[in-house]
Design a protein around this motif. Structure first.
Motif, PDB file in Angstrom:
ATOM      1  N   ALA A  89       0.772  -1.380  -0.069  1.00  0.00           N
ATOM      2  CA  ALA A  89       0.008  -0.051   0.014  1.00  0.00           C
ATOM      3  C   ALA A  89       0.928   1.264  -0.005  1.00  0.00           C
ATOM      4  CB  ALA A  89      -0.862   0.145   1.318  1.00  0.00           C
ATOM      5  N   GLN A  90       1.905   1.097   0.761  1.00  0.00           N
ATOM      6  CA  GLN A  90       2.864   2.490   0.630  1.00  0.00           C
ATOM      7  C   GLN A  90       3.554   2.689  -0.772  1.00  0.00           C
ATOM      8  OE1 GLN A  90       5.402   0.969   3.820  1.00  0.00           O
ATOM      9  NE2 GLN A  90       4.253   1.722   5.529  1.00  0.00           N
ATOM     10  N   LEU A  91       3.898   1.364  -1.292  1.00  0.00           N
ATOM     11  CA  LEU A  91       4.373   1.507  -2.697  1.00  0.00           C
ATOM     12  C   LEU A  91       3.353   2.190  -3.547  1.00  0.00           C
ATOM     13  CD1 LEU A  91       6.489   1.048  -4.910  1.00  0.00           C
ATOM     14  CD2 LEU A  91       5.468  -1.194  -5.022  1.00  0.00           C
ATOM     15  N   THR A  92       2.122   1.785  -3.365  1.00  0.00           N
ATOM     16  CA  THR A  92       0.867   2.057  -4.450  1.00  0.00           C
ATOM     17  C   THR A  92       0.698   3.569  -4.176  1.00  0.00           C
ATOM     18  OG1 THR A  92       0.030   0.003  -4.636  1.00  0.00           O
ATOM     19  CG2 THR A  92      -1.417   1.760  -5.186  1.00  0.00           C
ATOM     20  N   LEU A  93       0.618   3.937  -2.815  1.00  0.00           N
ATOM     21  CA  LEU A  93       0.372   5.458  -2.621  1.00  0.00           C
ATOM     22  C   LEU A  93       1.700   6.293  -2.959  1.00  0.00           C
ATOM     23  CD1 LEU A  93      -1.604   7.325  -1.196  1.00  0.00           C
ATOM     24  CD2 LEU A  93      -0.325   6.883   0.865  1.00  0.00           C
ATOM     25  N   GLY A  94       2.817   5.906  -2.993  1.00  0.00           N
ATOM     26  CA  GLY A  94       3.910   6.673  -3.324  1.00  0.00           C
ATOM     27  C   GLY A  94       3.891   6.864  -5.065  1.00  0.00           C
ATOM     28  N   LYS A  95       3.301   5.925  -5.666  1.00  0.00           N
ATOM     29  CA  LYS A  95       3.282   6.004  -7.255  1.00  0.00           C
ATOM     30  C   LYS A  95       2.049   6.866  -7.670  1.00  0.00           C
ATOM     31  CE  LYS A  95       3.464   1.867  -9.309  1.00  0.00           C
ATOM     32  NZ  LYS A  95       3.142   0.522  -9.527  1.00  0.00           N
ATOM     33  N   ARG A  96       1.139   6.768  -6.631  1.00  0.00           N
ATOM     34  CA  ARG A  96      -0.097   7.729  -7.045  1.00  0.00           C
ATOM     35  C   ARG A  96       0.252   9.267  -6.821  1.00  0.00           C
ATOM     36  NH1 ARG A  96      -5.763   4.834  -6.113  1.00  0.00           N
ATOM     37  NH2 ARG A  96      -5.377   3.032  -7.112  1.00  0.00           N
ATOM     38  N   TYR A  97       1.240   9.386  -5.711  1.00  0.00           N
ATOM     39  CA  TYR A  97       1.606  10.884  -5.309  1.00  0.00           C
ATOM     40  C   TYR A  97       2.557  11.463  -6.517  1.00  0.00           C
ATOM     41  CZ  TYR A  97      -1.104  11.653  -1.059  1.00  0.00           C
ATOM     42  OH  TYR A  97      -1.993  11.982  -0.174  1.00  0.00           O
ATOM     43  N   LEU A  98       3.368  10.414  -7.071  1.00  0.00           N
ATOM     44  CA  LEU A  98       4.227  10.783  -8.199  1.00  0.00           C
ATOM     45  C   LEU A  98       3.339  11.326  -9.383  1.00  0.00           C
ATOM     46  CD1 LEU A  98       6.774   7.735  -8.438  1.00  0.00           C
ATOM     47  CD2 LEU A  98       7.279  10.227  -7.745  1.00  0.00           C
ATOM     48  N   THR A  99       2.385  10.858  -9.744  1.00  0.00           N
ATOM     49  CA  THR A  99       1.785  11.403 -11.012  1.00  0.00           C
ATOM     50  C   THR A  99       0.567  12.013 -10.636  1.00  0.00           C
ATOM     51  OG1 THR A  99       0.476   9.180 -11.011  1.00  0.00           O
ATOM     52  CG2 THR A  99       2.480   9.347 -12.258  1.00  0.00           C
ATOM     53  N   GLY A 100      -0.242  12.004  -9.681  1.00  0.00           N
ATOM     54  CA  GLY A 100      -1.407  12.557  -9.202  1.00  0.00           C
ATOM     55  C   GLY A 100      -2.419  12.047  -9.911  1.00  0.00           C
ATOM     56  N   GLY A 101      -3.667  12.507  -9.624  1.00  0.00           N
ATOM     57  CA  GLY A 101      -5.091  11.927 -10.195  1.00  0.00           C
ATOM     58  C   GLY A 101      -5.821  11.030  -9.275  1.00  0.00           C
ATOM     59  N   ASN A 102      -6.917  10.600  -9.591  1.00  0.00           N
ATOM     60  CA  ASN A 102      -7.794  10.029  -8.849  1.00  0.00           C
ATOM     61  C   ASN A 102      -8.036  10.501  -7.425  1.00  0.00           C
ATOM     62  OD1 ASN A 102      -8.266   7.869 -10.766  1.00  0.00           O
ATOM     63  ND2 ASN A 102      -6.500   6.600  -9.710  1.00  0.00           N
ATOM     64  N   GLY A 103      -8.103  11.970  -7.557  1.00  0.00           N
ATOM     65  CA  GLY A 103      -8.364  12.768  -6.218  1.00  0.00           C
ATOM     66  C   GLY A 103      -7.354  13.304  -5.419  1.00  0.00           C
ATOM     67  N   LEU A 104      -6.123  12.506  -5.753  1.00  0.00           N
ATOM     68  CA  LEU A 104      -4.638  12.968  -5.028  1.00  0.00           C
ATOM     69  C   LEU A 104      -3.913  13.701  -5.868  1.00  0.00           C
ATOM     70  CD1 LEU A 104      -3.782   9.333  -3.604  1.00  0.00           C
ATOM     71  CD2 LEU A 104      -4.994  11.196  -2.628  1.00  0.00           C
ATOM     72  N   PRO A 105      -3.492  14.962  -5.029  1.00  0.00           N
ATOM     73  CA  PRO A 105      -2.514  15.673  -5.990  1.00  0.00           C
ATOM     74  C   PRO A 105      -1.197  15.495  -6.102  1.00  0.00           C
ATOM     75  CG  PRO A 105      -2.488  16.119  -3.636  1.00  0.00           C
ATOM     76  CD  PRO A 105      -3.336  15.343  -3.668  1.00  0.00           C
ATOM     77  N   GLN A 106      -0.518  15.748  -7.284  1.00  0.00           N
ATOM     78  CA  GLN A 106       0.917  15.347  -7.334  1.00  0.00           C
ATOM     79  C   GLN A 106       1.687  15.966  -6.449  1.00  0.00           C
ATOM     80  OE1 GLN A 106       2.662  16.700 -11.233  1.00  0.00           O
ATOM     81  NE2 GLN A 106       4.042  15.136 -11.075  1.00  0.00           N
ATOM     82  N   SER A 107       2.467  15.159  -5.832  1.00  0.00           N
ATOM     83  CA  SER A 107       3.412  15.820  -4.501  1.00  0.00           C
ATOM     84  C   SER A 107       4.683  15.071  -4.668  1.00  0.00           C
ATOM     85  CB  SER A 107       2.884  15.733  -3.292  1.00  0.00           C
ATOM     86  OG  SER A 107       3.647  16.287  -2.412  1.00  0.00           O
ATOM     87  N   LEU A 108       5.656  15.370  -5.164  1.00  0.00           N
ATOM     88  CA  LEU A 108       6.938  14.594  -4.917  1.00  0.00           C
ATOM     89  C   LEU A 108       7.457  14.413  -3.554  1.00  0.00           C
ATOM     90  CD1 LEU A 108       9.134  15.948  -7.930  1.00  0.00           C
ATOM     91  CD2 LEU A 108       7.762  13.801  -8.020  1.00  0.00           C
ATOM     92  N   GLN A 109       7.347  15.507  -2.719  1.00  0.00           N
ATOM     93  CA  GLN A 109       7.838  15.000  -1.395  1.00  0.00           C
ATOM     94  C   GLN A 109       6.830  14.144  -0.697  1.00  0.00           C
ATOM     95  OE1 GLN A 109       7.955  18.852   0.471  1.00  0.00           O
ATOM     96  NE2 GLN A 109       9.221  18.193   2.390  1.00  0.00           N
ATOM     97  N   THR A 110       5.546  14.379  -0.989  1.00  0.00           N
ATOM     98  CA  THR A 110       4.992  13.043  -0.140  1.00  0.00           C
ATOM     99  C   THR A 110       5.111  11.878  -0.894  1.00  0.00           C
ATOM    100  OG1 THR A 110       2.942  14.775  -0.026  1.00  0.00           O
ATOM    101  CG2 THR A 110       2.475  12.433   0.366  1.00  0.00           C
TER     102      THR A 110
END
Length: 534
Positions: A20-41
């Motif tokens: 889940a941590q890996l998946t969440l990190g990947k989603r924050y890399l690109t943003g989308g699906n309601g999550l913003p793009q944030s390299l720091q997160t």
């Protein structure tokens, strides 16, 4: 706003599930699906996944987390491990970031073998065509032999060896070809220092053209030089533009419009040297006023005067001198000898040697027009002579009298006692002055101290009282003469030195001298009486 799926992943990641941590990190890399793009997160969650041995996590860190963000990690030493592992998995970008971290942090450099490994990663990235890696490697190799390393061998465990400086040059050239502006500037500067104008233009001309294209619209809206534009360009770019113009002119094969555009960009950026060069360009002449063979076309003196005036007001003496040449040109519609002299004197005041020499020669030639012109001539010629101008030195030797020992003055000064000095202070001061500047007896007794001291020379003119004398100019040289004149000047500050003053006329002064110091003086010249003008 995060959707239900994202919220479930967030809860699982917070619960410590690596996937889940890996998946969440990947989603924050690109943003989308309601999550913003944030390299720091993304970096935060990918690091937690990497600690749980998620290989994809450190690969993503190596490929997407930049150096600037990596330096903000709580533990840079531990965080650099993910770049090392990512590089081993084939992520070349990770090798570049890892090398930058090692070179930037002393704590990483102290780990055995890590420095050499970082350089080998940098070399791998450079060989793959990464321009930034090529530039960093060029800089590293250029720092000195101890920091440069050879390419890794099978039996190499991290030792380092010396690479020739040519390696730095080779990597810099590849980085420049890859579009690294710093490398292009470095190679251009090296070509300029080696007097390779063709090589300089090869590197610098594309940069100058890019600057011209970038700022053309801004320059078109300006009506006066803009210091703000100068700050935007920077000193390095201003120097680049001027050097390109000089190199293009020397090449003989150039576009006049392009040269003018480069100089105008630098001139509007408030570069005084460029304003001076642009003024000469419009005047189609060299700095000495002679027509330039490198510049074709007719002169535009109106524009030349404008830019040269700006350069002169900015502190360039050469600009005022060039203006004086323009105002002397017969083809200039506003030709003016007075304006030419005004600009010439401004250049001379700012230390321009040729202007000082010309002012001195001009003042000497017009010495019959005004009694003080010879004094002005000596002043300017001394300024030019101080800059080792041979013509000024030779002319000074002709029009001035160097102090020569006066046969009567030195013996007289040696016989001055404290009692005599206290009783006859004016006479003692005149004897001292004669000994310092080689004055004759008549000059010493009749000179008007207040008018004679001109600061740079002593004007000896007693023709009104002594017919056989000549006007002489004696340069004041050395601190001893200056200090003595200052002291004697204070003594005579409020004293009338004329024949009606407290010292009396020449006969009275001569009688006093012979009475006080009879043994030190020869008999009076029999012609003195005839030489006096009552």
């Amino acid at each position: 706003m995060a959707n239900r799926e994202d919220l479930a992943i967030i809860r699982a990641a917070r619960a410590g599930q690596p996937q889940a941590q890996l998946t969440l990190g990947k989603r924050y890399l690109t943003g989308g699906n309601g999550l913003p793009q944030s390299l720091q997160t993304a970096m935060h969650w990918l690091e937690r996944a990497a600690r749980a041995d998620q290989a994809e996590a450190w690969s993503l860190i190596g490929a997407h987390i930049p150096f600037e963000l990596a330096t903000q990690a709580a533990d840079v030493v531990s965080f650099s491990t993910w770049y090392e592992r990512a590089f081993e998995q084939g992520v070349l970008e990770a090798g570049l970031v890892f090398a930058k971290l090692v070179l930037a942090h002393p704590a990483l450099q102290q780990i055995d073998g890590l420095h050499g490994k970082a350089i080998r990663m940098l070399e791998s990235a450079a060989r793959s065509g990464t321009a930034e890696a090529q530039w960093l490697l060029a800089q590293h190799n250029n720092q000195g032999g101890a920091d440069a390393v050879k390419p890794a061998r099978a039996d190499d465990t991290g030792g380092s060896g010396f690479e020739a400086p040519a390696a730095a040059q080779a990597w810099a050239e590849r980085a420049a070809e890859g579009g690294i502006a710093q490398a292009q500037y470095l190679l251009a500067d090296a070509a300029w220092e080696n007097a390779d104008r063709a090589g300089y233009l090869q590197r610098a001309l594309p940069l100058a053209r890019a600057l011209r294209a970038q700022y053309a619209g801004q320059v078109a809206q300006l009506h006066a030089p803009s210091p703000a534009l100068g700050r935007q360009l920077g000193a390095g770019n201003l120097l680049l533009l001027s050097r390109c113009c000089d190199a293009l002119l020397q090449s003989g094969d150039h576009d006049p419009d392009e040269i003018q555009h480069f100089w105008e960009l630098a001139a509007y950026a408030d570069d005084k040297a460029a304003q001076f060069a642009l003024g000469l360009w419009f005047a189609r002449m060299r700095a000495d006023g002679v027509r330039s063979n490198l510049i074709a076309g007719s002169a535009n003196y109106k524009k030349a005067v404008r830019w040269l005036t700006l350069a002169g007001e900015g502190g360039l003496a050469e600009a005022w001198y060039a203006l004086s040449r323009i105002f002397l040109k017969p083809e200039f519609s506003q030709r003016s000898l007075n304006d030419a002299q005004y600009h010439l004197e401004r250049a001379a005041e700012m230390g321009h040697c040729a202007a000082q020499l010309e002012c001195g020669i001009g003042a000497w030639r017009s010495r019959r027009d005004a009694v003080s012109n010879d004094v002005r001539a000596v002043y300017w010629l001394q300024k030019a002579a101080a800059q080792n101008n041979l013509e000024a030195i030779a002319l000074l030797a002709k029009i001035t009298d160097a102090p020569a020992p006066a046969p009567w003055a030195e013996p007289a000064r040696q016989q001055l006692t404290r009692a005599i000095v206290n009783a006859y202070p004016f006479l003692a001061a005149r004897i001292e002055l004669a000994a310092l500047f080689g004055l004759t007896q008549a000059e010493a007794l009749l000179i008007d101290i207040n008018e004679a001291d001109q600061g740079h020379c002593l004007v000896v003119d007693i023709r009104a009282q002594y017919a056989r004398s000549k006007r002489r100019l004696i340069p004041i040289a050395g601190t001893e003469q200056r200090a003595a004149l200052h002291r004697i000047g204070r003594l005579f500050e409020d004293v009338d030195c004329s024949a009606s003053g407290v010292e009396g006329n020449y006969r009275q002064r001569l009688y006093r001298l012979k009475t006080v110091l009879p043994q030190a003086l020869p008999d009076a010249d029999a012609e003195d009486e005839a030489a006096l003008i009552d």
